[in-house]
Design a protein around this motif. Sequence first.
Motif, mmCIF file in Angstrom:
data_model
loop_
_atom_site.group_PDB
_atom_site.id
_atom_site.type_symbol
_atom_site.label_atom_id
_atom_site.label_comp_id
_atom_site.label_asym_id
_atom_site.label_seq_id
_atom_site.Cartn_x
_atom_site.Cartn_y
_atom_site.Cartn_z
ATOM 1 N N ASN B 281 -41.637 -91.099 -102.940
ATOM 2 C CA ASN B 281 -41.076 -90.739 -104.248
ATOM 3 C C ASN B 281 -39.817 -89.876 -104.136
ATOM 4 N N PRO B 282 -39.802 -88.864 -103.258
ATOM 5 C CA PRO B 282 -38.540 -88.109 -103.120
ATOM 6 C C PRO B 282 -37.391 -88.977 -102.599
ATOM 7 N N MET B 283 -37.703 -89.934 -101.716
ATOM 8 C CA MET B 283 -36.642 -90.828 -101.229
ATOM 9 C C MET B 283 -36.074 -91.653 -102.375
ATOM 10 N N ILE B 284 -36.977 -92.171 -103.214
ATOM 11 C CA ILE B 284 -36.527 -92.978 -104.356
ATOM 12 C C ILE B 284 -35.630 -92.138 -105.253
ATOM 13 N N ALA B 285 -36.067 -90.916 -105.516
ATOM 14 C CA ALA B 285 -35.289 -90.047 -106.408
ATOM 15 C C ALA B 285 -33.891 -89.810 -105.838
ATOM 16 N N GLN B 286 -33.827 -89.523 -104.540
ATOM 17 C CA GLN B 286 -32.513 -89.229 -103.946
ATOM 18 C C GLN B 286 -31.632 -90.465 -103.893
ATOM 19 N N MET B 287 -32.230 -91.616 -103.530
ATOM 20 C CA MET B 287 -31.417 -92.837 -103.461
ATOM 21 C C MET B 287 -30.888 -93.207 -104.840
ATOM 22 N N CYS B 288 -31.753 -93.079 -105.844
ATOM 23 C CA CYS B 288 -31.332 -93.448 -107.200
ATOM 24 C C CYS B 288 -30.240 -92.506 -107.688
ATOM 25 N N ALA B 289 -30.400 -91.223 -107.395
ATOM 26 C CA ALA B 289 -29.375 -90.262 -107.807
ATOM 27 C C ALA B 289 -28.053 -90.621 -107.137
ATOM 28 N N SER B 290 -28.130 -90.949 -105.865
ATOM 29 C CA SER B 290 -26.914 -91.254 -105.120
ATOM 30 C C SER B 290 -26.288 -92.564 -105.600
ATOM 31 N N ALA B 291 -27.138 -93.543 -105.978
ATOM 32 C CA ALA B 291 -26.616 -94.841 -106.430
ATOM 33 C C ALA B 291 -26.362 -94.854 -107.938
ATOM 34 N N LYS B 292 -26.667 -93.738 -108.605
ATOM 35 C CA LYS B 292 -26.475 -93.615 -110.055
ATOM 36 C C LYS B 292 -27.251 -94.681 -110.836
ATOM 37 N N ILE B 293 -28.482 -94.897 -110.460
ATOM 38 C CA ILE B 293 -29.344 -95.766 -111.245
ATOM 39 C C ILE B 293 -30.595 -94.986 -111.625
ATOM 40 N N LYS B 294 -31.301 -95.488 -112.630
ATOM 41 C CA LYS B 294 -32.555 -94.842 -113.030
ATOM 42 C C LYS B 294 -33.693 -95.428 -112.208
ATOM 43 N N THR B 295 -34.667 -94.600 -111.885
ATOM 44 C CA THR B 295 -35.788 -95.087 -111.079
ATOM 45 C C THR B 295 -36.507 -96.228 -111.798
ATOM 46 N N ARG B 296 -36.475 -96.206 -113.142
ATOM 47 C CA ARG B 296 -37.144 -97.275 -113.906
ATOM 48 C C ARG B 296 -36.428 -98.616 -113.792
ATOM 49 N N GLN B 297 -35.208 -98.619 -113.212
ATOM 50 C CA GLN B 297 -34.511 -99.887 -113.012
ATOM 51 C C GLN B 297 -35.072 -100.652 -111.807
ATOM 52 N N ILE B 298 -35.974 -100.035 -111.080
ATOM 53 C CA ILE B 298 -36.578 -100.723 -109.938
ATOM 54 C C ILE B 298 -37.801 -101.491 -110.441
ATOM 55 N N TYR B 299 -37.675 -102.813 -110.477
ATOM 56 C CA TYR B 299 -38.688 -103.650 -111.121
ATOM 57 C C TYR B 299 -39.608 -104.355 -110.124
ATOM 58 N N ARG B 300 -39.328 -104.236 -108.847
ATOM 59 C CA ARG B 300 -40.176 -104.894 -107.852
ATOM 60 C C ARG B 300 -40.030 -104.139 -106.535
ATOM 61 N N MET B 301 -41.086 -104.199 -105.720
ATOM 62 C CA MET B 301 -41.047 -103.526 -104.425
ATOM 63 C C MET B 301 -41.579 -104.464 -103.367
ATOM 64 N N CYS B 302 -41.099 -104.288 -102.142
ATOM 65 C CA CYS B 302 -41.748 -104.955 -101.014
ATOM 66 C C CYS B 302 -41.970 -103.921 -99.930
ATOM 67 N N VAL B 303 -43.178 -103.872 -99.416
ATOM 68 C CA VAL B 303 -43.574 -102.870 -98.437
ATOM 69 C C VAL B 303 -43.978 -103.560 -97.149
ATOM 70 N N ALA B 304 -43.390 -103.125 -96.035
ATOM 71 C CA ALA B 304 -43.818 -103.613 -94.733
ATOM 72 C C ALA B 304 -44.288 -102.420 -93.913
ATOM 73 N N GLY B 305 -45.416 -102.569 -93.298
ATOM 74 C CA GLY B 305 -45.944 -101.487 -92.471
ATOM 75 C C GLY B 305 -47.091 -102.037 -91.656
ATOM 76 N N ASN B 306 -47.547 -101.269 -90.684
ATOM 77 C CA ASN B 306 -48.693 -101.779 -89.927
ATOM 78 C C ASN B 306 -49.946 -101.715 -90.810
ATOM 79 N N SER B 307 -51.020 -102.319 -90.350
ATOM 80 C CA SER B 307 -52.209 -102.462 -91.197
ATOM 81 C C SER B 307 -52.732 -101.111 -91.679
ATOM 82 N N THR B 308 -52.740 -100.122 -90.781
ATOM 83 C CA THR B 308 -53.245 -98.809 -91.195
ATOM 84 C C THR B 308 -52.334 -98.192 -92.251
ATOM 85 N N MET B 309 -51.028 -98.291 -92.022
ATOM 86 C CA MET B 309 -50.089 -97.735 -93.009
ATOM 87 C C MET B 309 -50.257 -98.425 -94.365
ATOM 88 N N ASN B 310 -50.433 -99.744 -94.368
ATOM 89 C CA ASN B 310 -50.640 -100.468 -95.625
ATOM 90 C C ASN B 310 -51.884 -99.972 -96.355
#
Lengths: 642, 642
Positions: B281-310
């Motif tokens: 969440n803090p990463m999203i906030a900082q990236m959005c602030a830097s890109a000047k977009i609202k966090t609510r403009q993110i309408y889809r996500m894709c997550v890759a990680g190992n099985s435990t991380m997932n």
Amino acid sequence: MFKVTFTFESGEAVEAFATSGENLLEVARKTNVAIDAPCSGNVVCGKCRVKLVEGNVVSKKSSHISEEEFAAGWRLACASTVEGDCTVLVPDIAAAYKSRMKVADLSSSDEIRIFETAKEQISEAGIAFTNNLSRISVKMNVPTLDDTMPDNERLMRAIKAQENVDIVHLPYSVLRKMPDVLRESNFSVTCVIGKTKNTIFVYDILPENDESAICGLAIDIGTTTVSALIIDMETGKILGKASAGNGQIRYGADVINRIIESQKDNGIQKLQDAVIKETINPMIAQMCASAKIKTRQIYRMCVAGNSTMNHLFAGINADPLRMEPYIPAFFKTNSLYASDLGITVHPDAHIIIAPNIGSYVGGDITAGTLVSMIWNRPEFSLFIDLGTNGELVFGNSDFMMSCACSAGPAFEGGDISCGMRATDGAIEACTIDKETMEPTLTIVGDPGTKPVGICGSGIIDVICELYLNGIINPKGKFVREGKRIKRDKYGMGSYVLAFEEEAGSIKDVEITEVDIDNFIRAKGAIFSAIRTMLTALDFDISMIDDVYVAGGIGSGINMQNAVNIGMFPDIPIEKFHYIGNSSLSGAYTMLLSKEAEKKTYELAQNMTYMELSAVPGYMDEFVACCFLPHTDANLFPSVVLR
Amino acid sequence: MFKVTFTFESGEAVEAFATSGENLLEVARKTNVAIDAPCSGNVVCGKCRVKLVEGNVVSKKSSHISEEEFAAGWRLACASTVEGDCTVLVPDIAAAYKSRMKVADLSSSDEIRIFETAKEQISEAGIAFTNNLSRISVKMNVPTLDDTMPDNERLMRAIKAQENVDIVHLPYSVLRKMPDVLRESNFSVTCVIGKTKNTIFVYDILPENDESAICGLAIDIGTTTVSALIIDMETGKILGKASAGNGQIRYGADVINRIIESQKDNGIQKLQDAVIKETINPMIAQMCASAKIKTRQIYRMCVAGNSTMNHLFAGINADPLRMEPYIPAFFKTNSLYASDLGITVHPDAHIIIAPNIGSYVGGDITAGTLVSMIWNRPEFSLFIDLGTNGELVFGNSDFMMSCACSAGPAFEGGDISCGMRATDGAIEACTIDKETMEPTLTIVGDPGTKPVGICGSGIIDVICELYLNGIINPKGKFVREGKRIKRDKYGMGSYVLAFEEEAGSIKDVEITEVDIDNFIRAKGAIFSAIRTMLTALDFDISMIDDVYVAGGIGSGINMQNAVNIGMFPDIPIEKFHYIGNSSLSGAYTMLLSKEAEKKTYELAQNMTYMELSAVPGYMDEFVACCFLPHTDANLFPSVVLR
């Protein structure tokens, strides 16, 4: 900052802090001290009377507080500002609407008979009482090093094979529990499912042979009162019943004031919180505790309420409802889930909403029409729901027409100085001796309960008795004097039902000419609506075969007295039937039966809405009705003074 | 209660309270003071070194702290209990993993070239880069007194007619905004939609001509590092990029320790909070602030990680992953939405999860395999992801086999006394003069940045240089002496890369024999896995056409040095290709392209998993690899000492 101490008749006290000049009612609101404010704090209704015990409060004078009362410390909270530390007594009557939640004792069959009757009648009309919630046993192979299919796939495949469906949804709430439940139960589990054609939605995963009830929640959201039932979805049995004042009361008595309040800063959220967090969620918690079930066992909800209540419940802007062209955000919607609104039941519980058919005829009426059964009979019936708005449906199995009139909250005790909901301490029935003018009261609550105020059915009785005994004239003015008749300095009369020393209150329980005037306008709104609608349809009052009366006015309503004061048409009394809270009965049946739900959408679709204010002559009709029983006495031949 | 003051090299301080006898590491954890604990506080790794400045702490002695260090106040936080008020200095290196989030400067094309390359290559393989998110203009008739259709029906009908679909979903988030947006825009609006066959899901309703980007979020959740991209879903343009240490680090360096920690009281929630609330969440906030977009403009996500991380990301019990028969809760799931997990993007954003194919080969590898392109070539390629677990895929367009080896966190600086992530202050490359033994260091960060620790690529260089210059022997023991060689009282050597006065640290930056030993085991795990898998397939190292190296070890990896120490096979150096964070590239392509998503599921389905520990001879192979470069020098003919 000043310290404000709110004390109560019970002796309890709550402390709050206020800045200099802060409005006293606002201080109470933010401290969650319940003080009714039907007019939403606009110095109109006079309900927020509190007594200044000590300290520094500056209050505007108002017609609601006499000189003597002002000298004794009585103030309107909404007309007062805090200018120093102070202590304020909040009388019970000032929070009569927001009175304590009541969880019903279901061992009394009276509490549930009305719902069972509704279910039986609808069943007899050929509507099946089935819904798609059920429990299934699912047995899977226990995984091994040679059978390493992941849990979700294992579970979905087993369900698909067993139930012969192609699509199985496992929502997050199930995914999260799944690994533990599967292992604790050695891969033999119980699932709570909702089945629709080719698709199964898994609501819950439970240990093998878990027999926790699959529950549903039916709610009637009234402007004044919220009532609810918890139901076993498999058997239809009622497991819990409760009612409470709608927490939104402090933002105004009627829907217009609520909408105006919702347009203020963060208002939509505040109004939504007042009904969900402060009213519905605590009711759910208490009912579940009493029925010994977990709130997460509630897998579906059905909500019936008027259009404004539906919008505010959903946290959706209701302002367009009150502005031409009066467009709601929705008549019906399938988009709401418990987790969206923060309702403390199962997060994936779907919220069925009884459909609105217009800005002023809402789901309470469509649900009520369903249980009124007027759609299933050839006879012409009139269905009247006496809520804060009065709503009418007239018709039979061929047609139905509806209209709404703004009766105001008088039927639920609002707009009446000592009015309250039909809860403990309310005078619900009354007779008055013609000679002595002494009243005989029936009080809600255990024997010995002292009167605190008066509810809708009590007001009808009092006004009827005052009128028939010649104590008030047809305009509602006092024309006799006596021990129980008080006069203020302007000569305005009032009748004391219980003197302070008899009452469970710190003030006489009385009914004033202003109260009577308010009530006459409310009953006039109902009768003029009936007349106007029937006339528009080319019907006459005598052609009404049956009248079904519903609403929070209470089962104690004396139909004859309601006729006597000109609220209901003067037709044979056996044609009147009190059907209780038909909005809640309707929600109950819609929850239990998919067909009943569908039927309600169909009724809503086919019901014509008549906008009374657009009918020429309606205002004249209304004015003619503001009289006891009516300016045209021929309409009420059976009403004679004693 | 005692007061514990944590001070930092920066001069900052944080105060906490502790009960008598409370573990110092636990006090830090609950106060959110970052102290790395790769071994999860079991007095094994020695990374949680802090310096007692004053006060009363009782500490067990351990081999990680010498007598002199102990006398100087050095303690292991996990081996210390608070017995009075105290002040403790937390050196920067103790929180090296949890180092500050880094938002990339996208004006440098280096940052994005690798993702564009992945996209181009996958496009060339015939996979269309289309997804079903788009924006449409919807114009409706403005309601009138004669056209009083409710808002939701008006909107749904207009969309159905215009887009030729039967079903339109308006979720609660849209319903709630709808009345206001419709009226502000006079019933001409822009909708963000997801279209699937006959159905449209409306994600958002915006004013007419609103051109806010429709964004997506790709995340690689590494055991050590979390990296993310914000993408314009219509153009594929990268709008933001960031990386940060995984907040779960304080619960252990590897997946096994994390799972063990998650089994403690409320552990699953704590681990989920650490990665979502504290990291993503803090990463999203900082990236959005830097890109000047609202966090609510993110309408889809894709997550890759190992099985435990997932599993831990989803808050789902991961314990079955580490217990025979090693069953995950899911390989893939469509059930997750942002609001389920409390991710601060649009609440209805669907979470695509790159599929796991086993307990130890997760979505990071399937996503990485997609961008490695080995599935699209006839040549035999080896894909190596150097994460906290090392994972390998070998194959071509006809077959693919994968395996995982527990390399440990050494490649990301874990298990190394001065190890850190490849972030500011990390030594990422190094040469050592054969005669003087003086090092020449390359440091991550602005010119002039002082060394704080050493990251994966730096460790490879240092060990290679020490070995080729004859400073350490093939077993990793120091065999020369000099100014930069230190010996402890047991004779164990270490090499000082930067003395305290040269370093940006309060301690020498050095590499010890224990570190070298740990690293040799990590590189041995990789090489033995390569050999074992190829042998099982009847392949020889010389038959490898290409090697694709991915992972957080950094683009600075010197392939020749990695061959020299026996980590990678001794084949021509031009066959090695560094493809960056292929897990993130894969998530990026899966997010942008429905076909790429489908392809990844297909790859996962078709990939064979080899459990190395079940292959006879694997352990012998591993032991033979724990040598520089290998006990069988014939396998590394090109490696010669200087």
